[in-house]
Enzyme design. Structure first.
Site, mmCIF file in Angstrom:
data_model
loop_
_atom_site.group_PDB
_atom_site.id
_atom_site.type_symbol
_atom_site.label_atom_id
_atom_site.label_comp_id
_atom_site.label_asym_id
_atom_site.label_seq_id
_atom_site.Cartn_x
_atom_site.Cartn_y
_atom_site.Cartn_z
ATOM 1 N N ASP A 223 -10.213 6.341 2.545
ATOM 2 C CA ASP A 223 -9.060 6.013 3.395
ATOM 3 C C ASP A 223 -9.488 5.950 4.865
ATOM 4 O OD1 ASP A 223 -6.448 5.349 3.870
ATOM 5 O OD2 ASP A 223 -5.580 7.166 3.006
ATOM 6 N N HIS A 366 -2.122 -2.981 -2.117
ATOM 7 C CA HIS A 366 -1.605 -2.133 -1.028
ATOM 8 C C HIS A 366 -2.082 -2.586 0.349
ATOM 9 C CE1 HIS A 366 -0.315 1.438 1.126
ATOM 10 N NE2 HIS A 366 -1.563 1.775 1.404
#
Ligand code: HEM
Length: 511
Positions: A223, A366
């Site tokens: 991330d 996403h």
């Protein structure tokens, strides 16, 4: 005789001041720095960036440290409180508390980092409790996140932590360090300074995941890779990185569309969106395993990994599937000059039709829903956020893995303590969640409607058990629909805050 006595006294005082520094210099950083993520500027470079003509004036000594740093903390505690006694709170805020607040410059070098970085932010209810009646110009902030729950797609507020329900949270301390002990010690000293002037409402303890999972969220994906470069702060803009005016993240700075109407004391502050997003990791893994693709030439495991990667838009390593469509590429993942350098468009491929081609990356992935890149023509303007969250909760236990189900034990809850900074919540987080993520027809103009974002999307107002349809995930049959009948991410609620410039703590906020 008298003069030399004074000299000795001064000498001793200087010596003892030197011998007992305000904090011991750090040897290890508060921050992680995985290769896949953008690097922070050095203090020298950040200062230079701050004086480029277009952006003169970013005061990195006044901007709270968390805002521009990204998803890099080793440990971070979010301590949500209400204010019981505004007068006492204000007197401490302007002195003892203010002196503990960590600015941006301090975080850029290990040698200037405090033992525990302290940031503070206030909700609208908190500003009201402090007697601040200025209108900050943000409707979402003004009404609070609870009022926004339906719009955000939360299935009611039944899953919300009770502390987040309503508007009882007045503020939050963000405490970041390299050890839990440091964080807890800092909390204890804040509590002893503030005494009964505040009460705890809720806390969330975040930590970078252990070992090789450092920097990865709980589903296992790296991330914090794609973050905007900020004019006036970021020195080296990476290939494919969006560049934003400082005012897209910081209130009152160049590029803030409401710059002229903001109260002057808010300049350099930022709206902080906090969301406690529970992740159902065994359920996610089970769904991915059950829906492994059948792309010829790939092993069963590779086909399973590919399905998961196509939900996110990146492999677990962080390599983007737009550049590595069939197999993971860890060299690409770890090269931050390449791992963000894509647009989803491939004019170099003969016959490539942008409106229908999902071979490399589904429209619903996403990262495509949250930053559509060339799908919007050129880089979108006005809808960027700086993500500064951190995973919370323990690793998945063996029992949960074998049951393929998350435990109901509250001590085993895990997820993402999601934090996003922006100068305008309606244009930043709210827009992204409502207009892009939860809108099954977005990205517009495609031959197949993508469906909602498989990770965090849900049509506003739908009940928890309503399956969410997505398409594009099977590259062999892009029109094939997948019905997501499990919630991978459950919103436990949150709040909207304003992270003020440090100068305001002894100004308007404690007046
Ligand atoms: C538990 C919930 C979430 C998980 C597991 C998750 C996971 C990820 C991962 C793995 C990435 C790719 C790495 C990167 O580019 O940094 C990513 C990117 C991103 N996420 Fe999330 N995320 C979550 C919630 C959210 C929410 C609530 C938002 C905003 C509404 C959001 C917005 C973004 C954005 C803007 C990017 C970067 C896209 C780009 O620039 O390419 N995420 N997320």
């Amino acid at each position: 005789m008298k003069v030399s006595y004074i000299a000795i006294v001064i000498g001793l005082a200087v010596q003892s001041a030197l011998a007992v520094p305000k904090f011991q210099p750090r040897r290890t950083s508060i921050l992680i720095n995985p290769d896949a993520q953008p690097d922070l500027p050095s203090p020298q470079n950040a200062r230079l960036a701050g004086v480029t003509p277009a952006n003169a004036g970013l005061n990195l000594n006044d901007i709270q440290g968390d805002i521009l740093i990204g998803m890099k903390k080793k440990k971070e505690l979010f301590f949500f409180f209400s204010i019981n006694d505004a007068a006492t709170f204000k007197s401490k805020l302007s002195s003892d508390i203010k002196s503990l607040i960590t600015n941006t410059n301090q975080l850029l070098s290990v040698s200037t980092q405090p033992i525990t970085a302290v940031n503070i932010a206030f909700s609208q209810a908190g500003l009201t409790a402090l007697g601040v009646s200025d209108n900050l110009g943000d409707a979402g902030f003004q009404s609070g996140q609870f009022a926004d729950a339906a719009k955000l797609g939360d299935a009611g507020t039944t899953n919300w932590v009770s502390g987040f329900a309503g508007t009882k949270i007045h503020g939050v301390f963000l405490l970041a360090s390299d050890t839990v002990d440091n964080v807890n010690n800092e909390l204890a000293s804040l509590q002893s300074i503030l005494g009964s002037s505040i009460s705890e409402i809720h806390r969330v303890a975040g930590a970078a995941r252990p070992g090789n999972e450092e920097g990865h969220e709980h589903f296992g994906f790296m991330d914090g890779i794609s973050q905007p470069a900020v004019q006036g702060f970021t020195q080296n803009v990476l290939n494919g990185q969006a560049t934003v005016a400082p005012g897209e993240l910081l209130v009152g700075e160049t590029g803030d569309s409401l710059q002229s109407s903001r109260p002057s004391w808010t300049t350099g502050g930022s709206f902080l969106v906090f969301r406690q997003l529970q992740q159902m990791v065994p359920e996610f893994n089970k769904y991915v395993a059950n829906h492994a693709l059948s792309v010829p030439g790939l092993t069963a495991q590779e086909n399973e990994d590919l399905f998961g990667a196509r939900l996110i838009g990146r492999w677990k390593s962080g390599a983007p599937i737009d550049l590595a469509p069939l197999r993971d590429d860890t060299d690409l993942a770890n090269d931050n000059t390449r791992n963000n350098n894509f647009t989803f468009n491939h004019p170099e491929v003969p016959g490539f039709v942008f409106a229908s081609n999902q071979t490399n990356c589904p429209f619903s992935a996403h990262i495509r829903k949250t930053r559509p890149r060339a799908d919007l023509g050129s880089e979108n303007t006005g809808h960027h956020i700086m993500r500064a969250g951190i995973p919370y909760g323990p690793e998945v236990t063996d029992a949960e893995t074998s049951a393929q189900q998350s435990s109901t034990d509250p001590a085993l809850e895990r997820g993402l303590a999601f934090v996003a900074y922006q100068s305008n919540i309606a244009q930043g987080f709210e827009f992204m969640q409502e207009a892009w993520v939860n809108n099954a027809n977005f990205i517009f103009g495609k031959t197949t409607p993508p469906g909602v974002d498989p990770i965090i999307g849900r049509a506003a107002g739908s009940a928890a058990e309503t399956p969410r349809d997505i398409s594009g995930t099977d590259p062999l049959t892009p029109t094939k629909k997948f019905s997501l009948d499990v919630e991978f991410v459950v919103s436990r609620g949150g709040e909207y805050f304003f992270s003020p410039p440090i100068s305001a703590l002894s100004g308007v906020l404690s007046a």
